[in-house]
Design a protein around this motif. Structure first.
Motif, PDB file in Angstrom:
ATOM      1  N   UNK A  31       0.697  -1.204   0.407  1.00 55.55           N
ATOM      2  CA  UNK A  31       0.344   0.303  -0.086  1.00 55.55           C
ATOM      3  C   UNK A  31       1.032   1.136   0.081  1.00 55.55           C
ATOM      4  N   UNK A  32       1.978   1.172   0.659  1.00 53.21           N
ATOM      5  CA  UNK A  32       2.899   2.510   0.734  1.00 53.21           C
ATOM      6  C   UNK A  32       3.415   2.604  -0.194  1.00 53.21           C
ATOM      7  N   UNK A  33       4.130   2.052  -0.906  1.00 51.90           N
ATOM      8  CA  UNK A  33       4.720   1.598  -2.552  1.00 51.90           C
ATOM      9  C   UNK A  33       3.337   2.045  -3.353  1.00 51.90           C
ATOM     10  N   UNK A  34       2.258   1.869  -3.614  1.00 53.19           N
ATOM     11  CA  UNK A  34       1.286   2.043  -4.343  1.00 53.19           C
ATOM     12  C   UNK A  34       0.973   3.525  -3.788  1.00 53.19           C
ATOM     13  N   UNK A  35       1.180   4.004  -3.227  1.00 48.80           N
ATOM     14  CA  UNK A  35       0.748   5.819  -2.884  1.00 48.80           C
ATOM     15  C   UNK A  35       1.494   6.834  -3.449  1.00 48.80           C
ATOM     16  N   UNK A  36       3.027   5.309  -3.054  1.00 47.20           N
ATOM     17  CA  UNK A  36       3.659   6.749  -3.511  1.00 47.20           C
ATOM     18  C   UNK A  36       3.939   6.459  -5.532  1.00 47.20           C
ATOM     19  N   UNK A  37       3.894   6.005  -5.667  1.00 45.42           N
ATOM     20  CA  UNK A  37       3.749   5.568  -7.202  1.00 45.42           C
ATOM     21  C   UNK A  37       2.916   6.298  -7.431  1.00 45.42           C
TER      22      UNK A  37
END
Length: 98
Positions: A31-37
């Protein structure tokens, strides 16, 4: 001055900056990676939009200036032709005399 290994370890452990470690689950990490992307993608889209707007405004300014110069050349065109024709005729006369 000589420092012992004990002094080095003691000094480093008390005065070095502490690092914070976070433990997250795999789903939270995703989820963190998705938000950053998504944030990066949003930033890129906003940058593209700003660049395109700047480009279009510069094109508009260039087109306006180009139009102004064409109008100036039209206004100056007949006078410039009158000035250059006698000079061209004089050059031909000189060539004929020789």
């Amino acid at each position: 001055m000589y420092t012992s290994l004990f002094d080095t370890v003691l000094f480093d452990s008390f005065f070095s900056p502490m690092r914070t470690v976070y433990v997250v689950s795999d789903s939270q990490l995703e989820e963190i990676k998705r938000k950053q992307s998504q944030e990066e993608l949003d930033n890129l889209e906003a940058s593209r939009k700003r660049l395109e707007e700047n480009y279009q405004s510069r094109i508009k300014i260039i087109d306006e200036r180009e139009h102004e110069l064409h109008e100036e050349l039209k206004a100056l065109g007949p006078a410039a032709e009158k000035k250059t024709k006698p000079a061209a005729e004089e050059t031909e006369k000189c060539a004929v005399k020789a």
